[in-house]
Design an enzyme around this catalytic site. Structure first.
Site, short mmCIF file in Angstrom:
data_model
loop_
_atom_site.label_atom_id
_atom_site.label_comp_id
_atom_site.label_asym_id
_atom_site.label_seq_id
_atom_site.Cartn_x
_atom_site.Cartn_y
_atom_site.Cartn_z
N VAL A 105 44.36 27.02 50.14
CA VAL A 105 44.61 26.34 51.42
C VAL A 105 44.52 24.82 51.24
O VAL A 105 44.58 24.07 52.21
CB VAL A 105 43.60 26.81 52.51
CG1 VAL A 105 43.72 28.32 52.74
CG2 VAL A 105 42.16 26.45 52.16
N HIS A 121 47.60 32.01 52.82
CA HIS A 121 46.32 31.98 53.56
C HIS A 121 46.21 30.73 54.44
O HIS A 121 45.12 30.43 54.93
CB HIS A 121 45.13 32.07 52.59
CG HIS A 121 45.02 33.41 51.92
ND1 HIS A 121 44.24 33.63 50.80
CD2 HIS A 121 45.62 34.61 52.20
CE1 HIS A 121 44.36 34.90 50.44
NE2 HIS A 121 45.18 35.50 51.27
N GLY A 189 44.93 32.00 37.79
CA GLY A 189 43.63 31.67 38.37
C GLY A 189 43.27 32.38 39.65
O GLY A 189 42.79 31.74 40.59
N SER A 191 41.10 35.94 41.14
CA SER A 191 40.20 37.05 40.75
C SER A 191 40.80 38.40 41.13
O SER A 191 40.26 39.43 40.73
CB SER A 191 38.85 36.87 41.44
OG SER A 191 39.01 36.90 42.84
N ASN A 215 44.13 33.09 33.05
CA ASN A 215 42.83 33.02 33.71
C ASN A 215 41.79 32.69 32.64
O ASN A 215 42.01 32.97 31.46
CB ASN A 215 42.50 34.37 34.37
CG ASN A 215 41.43 34.25 35.45
OD1 ASN A 215 40.32 33.79 35.21
ND2 ASN A 215 41.78 34.66 36.66
N GLU A 217 39.09 34.23 32.43
CA GLU A 217 38.42 35.49 32.07
C GLU A 217 39.27 36.68 32.49
O GLU A 217 40.25 36.51 33.23
CB GLU A 217 37.04 35.56 32.74
CG GLU A 217 37.13 35.53 34.25
CD GLU A 217 35.77 35.45 34.95
OE1 GLU A 217 34.80 34.98 34.35
OE2 GLU A 217 35.72 35.89 36.12
C1 BV8 Z 1 44.78 41.59 56.07
C2 BV8 Z 1 40.16 32.01 53.81
C3 BV8 Z 1 45.72 43.15 57.57
C4 BV8 Z 1 39.04 31.13 53.97
C5 BV8 Z 1 40.52 33.94 52.56
C6 BV8 Z 1 39.39 47.15 51.27
C7 BV8 Z 1 40.47 47.39 50.44
C8 BV8 Z 1 41.64 46.64 50.56
C9 BV8 Z 1 41.71 45.60 51.49
C10 BV8 Z 1 40.65 45.36 52.30
C11 BV8 Z 1 39.51 46.14 52.20
N1 BV8 Z 1 38.61 45.68 53.12
C12 BV8 Z 1 39.17 44.64 53.79
C13 BV8 Z 1 40.41 44.44 53.29
C14 BV8 Z 1 41.37 43.42 53.69
C15 BV8 Z 1 40.91 42.02 53.33
C16 BV8 Z 1 40.47 42.00 51.88
O1 BV8 Z 1 41.25 41.86 50.97
N2 BV8 Z 1 39.19 42.07 51.65
C17 BV8 Z 1 38.69 42.08 50.29
C18 BV8 Z 1 37.52 41.14 50.19
C19 BV8 Z 1 38.42 43.51 49.91
N3 BV8 Z 1 42.07 41.18 53.51
C20 BV8 Z 1 42.34 40.65 54.69
O2 BV8 Z 1 41.59 40.79 55.65
C21 BV8 Z 1 43.65 39.91 54.80
N4 BV8 Z 1 44.34 40.34 55.94
O3 BV8 Z 1 44.62 42.43 55.21
O4 BV8 Z 1 45.42 41.82 57.25
C22 BV8 Z 1 45.96 43.19 59.06
C23 BV8 Z 1 47.16 43.68 59.51
C24 BV8 Z 1 47.42 43.76 60.89
C25 BV8 Z 1 46.45 43.32 61.79
C26 BV8 Z 1 45.25 42.82 61.33
C27 BV8 Z 1 45.00 42.74 59.95
C28 BV8 Z 1 43.35 38.44 55.02
C29 BV8 Z 1 42.77 37.85 53.78
C30 BV8 Z 1 42.12 36.55 54.15
C31 BV8 Z 1 42.12 35.67 53.00
N5 BV8 Z 1 41.45 34.41 53.32
N6 BV8 Z 1 39.75 32.99 52.91
C32 BV8 Z 1 39.33 29.77 53.49
O5 BV8 Z 1 39.90 29.55 52.43
O6 BV8 Z 1 38.89 28.91 54.23
S1 BV8 Z 1 40.29 34.64 51.03
C33 BV8 Z 1 39.78 33.54 49.85
O7 BV8 Z 1 39.96 34.32 48.68
C34 BV8 Z 1 40.61 32.32 49.65
O8 BV8 Z 1 41.62 32.13 50.56
C35 BV8 Z 1 41.21 32.53 48.27
O9 BV8 Z 1 42.47 32.02 48.13
C36 BV8 Z 1 41.24 34.02 48.16
C37 BV8 Z 1 41.44 34.60 46.85
O10 BV8 Z 1 40.46 34.15 45.95
P1 BV8 Z 1 40.92 33.53 44.56
O11 BV8 Z 1 41.91 32.49 44.81
O12 BV8 Z 1 41.29 34.62 43.65
O13 BV8 Z 1 39.57 32.80 44.11
P2 BV8 Z 1 38.30 33.38 43.36
O14 BV8 Z 1 37.22 32.39 43.49
O15 BV8 Z 1 38.00 34.76 43.78
O16 BV8 Z 1 38.74 33.48 41.84
C38 BV8 Z 1 39.03 32.34 41.08
C39 BV8 Z 1 39.63 32.81 39.77
O17 BV8 Z 1 40.00 31.66 39.03
C40 BV8 Z 1 38.65 33.61 38.92
O18 BV8 Z 1 39.32 34.76 38.41
C41 BV8 Z 1 38.29 32.67 37.76
O19 BV8 Z 1 38.07 33.34 36.55
C42 BV8 Z 1 39.56 31.82 37.69
N7 BV8 Z 1 39.40 30.46 37.17
C43 BV8 Z 1 38.34 29.62 37.36
N8 BV8 Z 1 38.59 28.43 36.78
C44 BV8 Z 1 39.81 28.53 36.21
C45 BV8 Z 1 40.33 29.83 36.43
N9 BV8 Z 1 41.51 30.23 35.96
C46 BV8 Z 1 42.23 29.34 35.27
N10 BV8 Z 1 41.83 28.05 35.02
C47 BV8 Z 1 40.61 27.63 35.46
N11 BV8 Z 1 40.21 26.36 35.19
#
Ligand code: BV8
Ligand code: ZN
Length: 241
Positions: A105, A121, A189, A191, A215, A217
């Site tokens: 975002v 997002h 990048g 997870s 990534n 990792e």
């Molecule tokens: C929806 C906003 C339907 C906040 C964010 C069970 C099973 C399946 C799905 C679900 C479930 N239970 C609930 C759900 C749905 C839910 C979901 O997925 N939950 C998860 C937790 C299980 N999803 C939703 O609710 C979505 N909506 O499904 O709607 C619907 C339909 C009709 C009517 C109603 C609803 C909405 C999702 C909301 C997402 N918003 N937050 C904000 O940003 O202010 S999520 C948040 O995580 C961020 O937005 C972010 O973008 C997102 C993903 O995270 P990553 O970007 O992957 O970041 P992370 O830190 O995890 O990882 C970083 C990676 O980078 C790591 O792998 C690391 O190794 C790597 N890295 C680090 N440094 C480096 C690197 N790689 C390369 N170079 C480097 N230098």
């Protein structure tokens, strides 16, 4: 070097491709100094996601949610795109069909010059009225609480997709179209913890794409991609692209 493929082999495939789609997550911006979400130094370390990034949290305590977003806006206001964002913006100019889908975002892809982009997002520099749903750009740091709509007086919220909220239909449409038509999907990048983005790799694979992961990792996505390279985005992306 799984599959015996080097990063330069993949670079050659990208050069020959007609259509390339890229999915990015917080890891690409980590190299600009933006904290990731999960992991030991992640933004969720001190809060559970549903405590801050959910419609229920905002209804319960909008001031707390705005304080968190103000803290992040203050931090992001000092950050710039890195070599990975810039390499993607360059590639857009070279390929006939190219699309970036970002979960971030932070607006750094746009700042780097990427235009063919879905911010699935939302964007922290946009705010939306909870009453009339009007969306506006807003770069105030901080946003004074309570922010109110100039049109209807309603409370304003960040234009971000919170947990439990649906993604915008037009973003989903563009994203799935790009995943269905691409020859190569490059995942940088993320997870793979948040849906629907976590399912984009199998969607593209089922439509015949060659899927590459970059990534620092291994992730849950690693086992389903064609090739996974470990390293930092700002080093690997310019090499690949
Ligand atoms: C929806 C906003 C339907 C906040 C964010 C069970 C099973 C399946 C799905 C679900 C479930 N239970 C609930 C759900 C749905 C839910 C979901 O997925 N939950 C998860 C937790 C299980 N999803 C939703 O609710 C979505 N909506 O499904 O709607 C619907 C339909 C009709 C009517 C109603 C609803 C909405 C999702 C909301 C997402 N918003 N937050 C904000 O940003 O202010 S999520 C948040 O995580 C961020 O937005 C972010 O973008 C997102 C993903 O995270 P990553 O970007 O992957 O970041 P992370 O830190 O995890 O990882 C970083 C990676 O980078 C790591 O792998 C690391 O190794 C790597 N890295 C680090 N440094 C480096 C690197 N790689 C390369 N170079 C480097 N230098
Ligand atoms: Zn309004």
């Amino acid at each position: 070097m799984p599959n015996g493929l080097t990063i330069l082999d993949v670079r050659d495939r990208i050069r020959e491709a007609q259509s390339v789609t890229v999915l990015t997550g917080a890891g690409i911006s980590a190299d600009s100094g933006v904290p990731t979400f999960r992991g030991t130094e992640g933004l969720w370390k001190n809060f559970r996601p549903e405590e801050l990034a959910s419609p229920e949290a905002f209804a319960r305590d909008p001031k707390l949610v705005w304080e968190w977003y103000n803290w992040r806006r203050e931090l992001l206001a000092t950050k710039r795109p890195n070599a990975a964002h810039e390499a993607l913006a360059q590639l857009e100019k070279q390929l006939p069909d190219f699309w970036v889908i970002t979960q971030n975002v932070d607006g750094l892809h746009t700042m780097a010059g990427t235009q063919r982009l879905s911010e699935i997002h939302g964007n922290i520099w946009k705010i939306r009225c909870t009453q009339c749903h009007h969306v506006r750009h807003n770069h105030d740091v901080p946003v004074e609480f309570p922010p109110t709509c100039v049109d209807c007086g309603g409370l304003l919220r960040p234009h971000i997709v919170w947990f439990g909220e649906p993604l915008a239909p037009e973003d989903l449409e563009c994203s799935y179209a790009a995943l269905h038509r691409c020859d190569i999907l490059v995942i940088i990048g993320t997870s793979g913890a948040v849906y629907p983005a976590a399912s984009f790799a199998p969607v593209a694979k089922d439509h015949g794409a060659f899927v590459v992961e970059l990534n620092v990792e291994a992730t849950p996505i690693s086992s389903m991609v064609d090739v996974s390279f470990q390293g930092r985005a700002k080093e690997l992306v310019p090499l690949l692209l």
